[in-house]
Scaffold this active site. Structure first.
Site, mmCIF file in Angstrom:
data_model
loop_
_atom_site.group_PDB
_atom_site.id
_atom_site.type_symbol
_atom_site.label_atom_id
_atom_site.label_comp_id
_atom_site.label_asym_id
_atom_site.label_seq_id
_atom_site.Cartn_x
_atom_site.Cartn_y
_atom_site.Cartn_z
ATOM 1 N N GLU A 101 2.952 7.831 5.868
ATOM 2 C CA GLU A 101 4.103 7.478 6.696
ATOM 3 C C GLU A 101 4.332 8.481 7.836
ATOM 4 O O GLU A 101 5.371 8.444 8.485
ATOM 5 C CB GLU A 101 5.357 7.346 5.824
ATOM 6 C CG GLU A 101 5.272 6.160 4.893
ATOM 7 C CD GLU A 101 6.523 5.941 4.052
ATOM 8 O OE1 GLU A 101 7.430 6.805 4.056
ATOM 9 O OE2 GLU A 101 6.593 4.895 3.392
ATOM 10 N N GLU A 153 12.863 2.963 -4.932
ATOM 11 C CA GLU A 153 12.723 4.024 -3.935
ATOM 12 C C GLU A 153 11.320 4.020 -3.346
ATOM 13 O O GLU A 153 11.158 4.082 -2.137
ATOM 14 C CB GLU A 153 13.041 5.388 -4.558
ATOM 15 C CG GLU A 153 12.898 6.548 -3.604
ATOM 16 C CD GLU A 153 13.882 6.508 -2.434
ATOM 17 O OE1 GLU A 153 13.589 7.168 -1.421
ATOM 18 O OE2 GLU A 153 14.922 5.843 -2.519
ATOM 19 N N VAL A 186 0.674 3.164 -4.212
ATOM 20 C CA VAL A 186 -0.670 2.989 -4.765
ATOM 21 C C VAL A 186 -1.583 3.878 -3.950
ATOM 22 O O VAL A 186 -1.533 3.874 -2.718
ATOM 23 C CB VAL A 186 -1.125 1.514 -4.696
ATOM 24 C CG1 VAL A 186 -2.570 1.374 -5.134
ATOM 25 C CG2 VAL A 186 -0.209 0.636 -5.546
ATOM 26 N N GLY A 197 -0.401 -2.794 -6.911
ATOM 27 C CA GLY A 197 0.942 -2.991 -6.376
ATOM 28 C C GLY A 197 1.641 -4.171 -7.031
ATOM 29 O O GLY A 197 2.830 -4.103 -7.358
ATOM 30 N N GLU A 227 2.899 -3.502 8.281
ATOM 31 C CA GLU A 227 2.711 -4.949 8.144
ATOM 32 C C GLU A 227 2.030 -5.355 6.839
ATOM 33 O O GLU A 227 2.419 -6.366 6.246
ATOM 34 C CB GLU A 227 1.955 -5.522 9.347
ATOM 35 C CG GLU A 227 2.834 -5.744 10.558
ATOM 36 C CD GLU A 227 3.999 -6.711 10.331
ATOM 37 O OE1 GLU A 227 3.838 -7.726 9.621
ATOM 38 O OE2 GLU A 227 5.089 -6.443 10.865
ATOM 39 N N TYR A 275 5.245 -7.954 0.304
ATOM 40 C CA TYR A 275 6.574 -8.232 -0.245
ATOM 41 C C TYR A 275 7.014 -9.656 0.047
ATOM 42 O O TYR A 275 7.580 -10.330 -0.827
ATOM 43 C CB TYR A 275 7.597 -7.228 0.293
ATOM 44 C CG TYR A 275 7.334 -5.812 -0.143
ATOM 45 C CD1 TYR A 275 7.004 -5.510 -1.462
ATOM 46 C CD2 TYR A 275 7.411 -4.765 0.762
ATOM 47 C CE1 TYR A 275 6.763 -4.206 -1.864
ATOM 48 C CE2 TYR A 275 7.173 -3.454 0.365
ATOM 49 C CZ TYR A 275 6.850 -3.181 -0.952
ATOM 50 O OH TYR A 275 6.611 -1.889 -1.349
#
Length: 158
Positions: free
Chosen positions: A26, A82, A86, A96, A124, A130
């Site tokens: 990230e 939170e 993976v 996941g 993405e 999700y």
């Protein structure tokens, strides 16, 4: 691959490694401030602050899902995811899904009204993952935070 299981104290060094791997992914590699002892104390003390599920491949933890309770003034008790992490070498191999399935089953067993989490707007692959599971990615909301310095600055302005 094993099924996800509840983490224990001995898992926390590897859990912290995966947290650091996520922070690097990230682009926030210097942002992780917690330690193994923080995770041990916060997750396994007399009043645990979180629940962590881990998933092993060949006896090495390659995925985690860390959750804790929250309260919604609109819905009641909710579960906050939170992080679902993976390791890079196992992404796209079903870990996941296994971890998310475990979190959702855990939420159902708790009787919560909602499971919530955040995802970066540029991630993405995670957003598509999700959404494929039926999650509502609410793109019109912004995350708002005060970090430790922000808290101090706020208090100093009172």
């Amino acid at each position: 691959m094993n099924q996800p299981r509840l983490a224990n104290k001995l898992d926390m060094p590897r859990v912290l490694e995966l947290i650091q791997e996520l922070a690097t992914f990230e682009k926030e590699s210097d942002a992780v401030e917690i330690s193994v002892s923080d995770l041990e104390n916060d997750g396994f003390g007399s009043k645990p602050k979180f629940t962590c599920f881990v998933l092993e491949v060949d006896s090495i933890i390659e995925g985690i899902a860390l959750v804790y309770p929250r309260y919604s003034t609109w819905k009641g008790e909710v579960l906050h995811l939170e992080d679902l992490i993976v390791s890079a070498k196992y992404r796209g191999k079903g870990l996941g899904t296994e971890l998310l399935d475990t979190v959702i089953k855990h939420a159902k067993s708790l009787g919560v009204k909602r499971v919530s989490w955040e995802v970066l707007d540029w991630n993405e692959p995670a957003i598509k993952f999700y959404e494929s599971k039926g999650a509502n990615v609410m793109r019109d909301w912004n995350v708002v935070q005060l970090d430790e310095n922000g808290i101090v600055n706020y208090i100093n302005q009172l």
